[in-house]
Design a protein around this motif. Sequence first.
Motif, PDB file in Angstrom:
ATOM      1  N   ALA A   1     -15.987 -41.707  71.434  1.00  0.00           N
ATOM      2  CA  ALA A   1     -16.090 -41.425  69.993  1.00  0.00           C
ATOM      3  C   ALA A   1     -14.705 -41.519  69.340  1.00  0.00           C
ATOM      4  O   ALA A   1     -14.556 -42.133  68.286  1.00  0.00           O
ATOM      5  CB  ALA A   1     -16.701 -40.047  69.754  1.00  0.00           C
ATOM      6  N   ARG A   2     -13.705 -40.927  69.984  1.00  0.00           N
ATOM      7  CA  ARG A   2     -12.327 -41.008  69.469  1.00  0.00           C
ATOM      8  C   ARG A   2     -11.823 -42.442  69.499  1.00  0.00           C
ATOM      9  O   ARG A   2     -11.196 -42.919  68.553  1.00  0.00           O
ATOM     10  CB  ARG A   2     -11.399 -40.141  70.302  1.00  0.00           C
ATOM     11  N   ALA A   3     -12.057 -43.117  70.616  1.00  0.00           N
ATOM     12  CA  ALA A   3     -11.568 -44.493  70.776  1.00  0.00           C
ATOM     13  C   ALA A   3     -12.164 -45.410  69.719  1.00  0.00           C
ATOM     14  O   ALA A   3     -11.477 -46.295  69.197  1.00  0.00           O
ATOM     15  CB  ALA A   3     -11.882 -45.011  72.181  1.00  0.00           C
TER      16      ALA A   3
ATOM     17  N   MET B   1     -20.767 -35.936  78.891  1.00  0.00           N
ATOM     18  CA  MET B   1     -21.504 -35.232  77.880  1.00  0.00           C
ATOM     19  C   MET B   1     -21.418 -36.007  76.565  1.00  0.00           C
ATOM     20  O   MET B   1     -20.343 -36.450  76.178  1.00  0.00           O
ATOM     21  CB  MET B   1     -20.908 -33.829  77.730  1.00  0.00           C
ATOM     22  N   SER B   2     -22.526 -36.169  75.895  1.00  0.00           N
ATOM     23  CA  SER B   2     -22.555 -36.900  74.628  1.00  0.00           C
ATOM     24  C   SER B   2     -21.650 -36.254  73.588  1.00  0.00           C
ATOM     25  O   SER B   2     -21.355 -35.066  73.648  1.00  0.00           O
ATOM     26  CB  SER B   2     -23.979 -36.928  74.063  1.00  0.00           C
ATOM     27  N   ALA B   3     -21.229 -37.078  72.637  1.00  0.00           N
ATOM     28  CA  ALA B   3     -20.477 -36.601  71.480  1.00  0.00           C
ATOM     29  C   ALA B   3     -21.128 -37.199  70.247  1.00  0.00           C
ATOM     30  O   ALA B   3     -21.781 -38.251  70.320  1.00  0.00           O
ATOM     31  CB  ALA B   3     -19.016 -37.023  71.577  1.00  0.00           C
ATOM     32  N   TYR B   4     -20.956 -36.532  69.131  1.00  0.00           N
ATOM     33  CA  TYR B   4     -21.595 -36.951  67.894  1.00  0.00           C
ATOM     34  C   TYR B   4     -20.561 -37.123  66.791  1.00  0.00           C
ATOM     35  O   TYR B   4     -19.666 -36.300  66.649  1.00  0.00           O
ATOM     36  CB  TYR B   4     -22.649 -35.922  67.463  1.00  0.00           C
ATOM     37  N   ARG B   5     -20.715 -38.192  66.067  1.00  0.00           N
ATOM     38  CA  ARG B   5     -19.903 -38.416  64.878  1.00  0.00           C
ATOM     39  C   ARG B   5     -20.819 -38.128  63.698  1.00  0.00           C
ATOM     40  O   ARG B   5     -21.919 -38.684  63.587  1.00  0.00           O
ATOM     41  CB  ARG B   5     -19.432 -39.862  64.834  1.00  0.00           C
ATOM     42  N   ILE B   6     -20.396 -37.227  62.838  1.00  0.00           N
ATOM     43  CA  ILE B   6     -21.186 -36.830  61.689  1.00  0.00           C
ATOM     44  C   ILE B   6     -20.386 -37.173  60.435  1.00  0.00           C
ATOM     45  O   ILE B   6     -19.235 -36.756  60.300  1.00  0.00           O
ATOM     46  CB  ILE B   6     -21.511 -35.324  61.725  1.00  0.00           C
ATOM     47  N   ALA B   7     -20.987 -37.951  59.560  1.00  0.00           N
ATOM     48  CA  ALA B   7     -20.309 -38.370  58.338  1.00  0.00           C
ATOM     49  C   ALA B   7     -21.163 -38.031  57.128  1.00  0.00           C
ATOM     50  O   ALA B   7     -22.379 -38.225  57.147  1.00  0.00           O
ATOM     51  CB  ALA B   7     -20.035 -39.870  58.371  1.00  0.00           C
ATOM     52  N   HIS B   8     -20.508 -37.521  56.106  1.00  0.00           N
ATOM     53  CA  HIS B   8     -21.136 -37.252  54.810  1.00  0.00           C
ATOM     54  C   HIS B   8     -20.353 -38.085  53.808  1.00  0.00           C
ATOM     55  O   HIS B   8     -19.125 -37.942  53.711  1.00  0.00           O
ATOM     56  CB  HIS B   8     -21.061 -35.767  54.464  1.00  0.00           C
ATOM     57  N   VAL B   9     -21.031 -38.947  53.083  1.00  0.00           N
ATOM     58  CA  VAL B   9     -20.353 -39.942  52.254  1.00  0.00           C
ATOM     59  C   VAL B   9     -20.989 -40.012  50.869  1.00  0.00           C
ATOM     60  O   VAL B   9     -22.214 -40.015  50.748  1.00  0.00           O
ATOM     61  CB  VAL B   9     -20.439 -41.343  52.913  1.00  0.00           C
ATOM     62  N   THR B  10     -20.145 -40.106  49.857  1.00  0.00           N
ATOM     63  CA  THR B  10     -20.591 -40.446  48.511  1.00  0.00           C
ATOM     64  C   THR B  10     -19.894 -41.744  48.127  1.00  0.00           C
ATOM     65  O   THR B  10     -18.655 -41.821  48.141  1.00  0.00           O
ATOM     66  CB  THR B  10     -20.252 -39.337  47.498  1.00  0.00           C
ATOM     67  N   VAL B  11     -20.682 -42.761  47.840  1.00  0.00           N
ATOM     68  CA  VAL B  11     -20.150 -44.090  47.528  1.00  0.00           C
ATOM     69  C   VAL B  11     -19.925 -44.204  46.017  1.00  0.00           C
ATOM     70  O   VAL B  11     -20.832 -43.937  45.232  1.00  0.00           O
ATOM     71  CB  VAL B  11     -21.128 -45.192  48.011  1.00  0.00           C
TER      72      VAL B  11
END
Length: 99
Positions: free
Chosen positions: A64-66, A1-11
């Motif tokens: 995703a974890r790896a 089953m797919s997994a998703y990495r979701i990132a919210h970033v302010t540079v």
Amino acid sequence: MSAYRIAHVTVHDPEAYAGYQALAPKAFAKFGAEFLARGGAAETLEGPALQRHVVIRFPDLVRARACFHSPEYQEARARRNGACEAHVVIVEGVSEPSS
């Protein structure tokens, strides 16, 4: 089953963040990641407004974890240290209903 990495970033430091951007793709490619959204137009509907939003699909939660814990990604992550504020999660996708 797919997994998703979701990132919210302010540079805060684009020059330092560029070091992360130069190295991170190698780690993502190694673990079969596919970018679904990266930057682009966004609208904050609730919560704090952050600049960048990224959604990455992985073949599964294990990869995703790896990827996150890999030496390649940790080297890239070290380059962005202090350059941004980031909120990153991984989440397992939902299974498709049987026909």
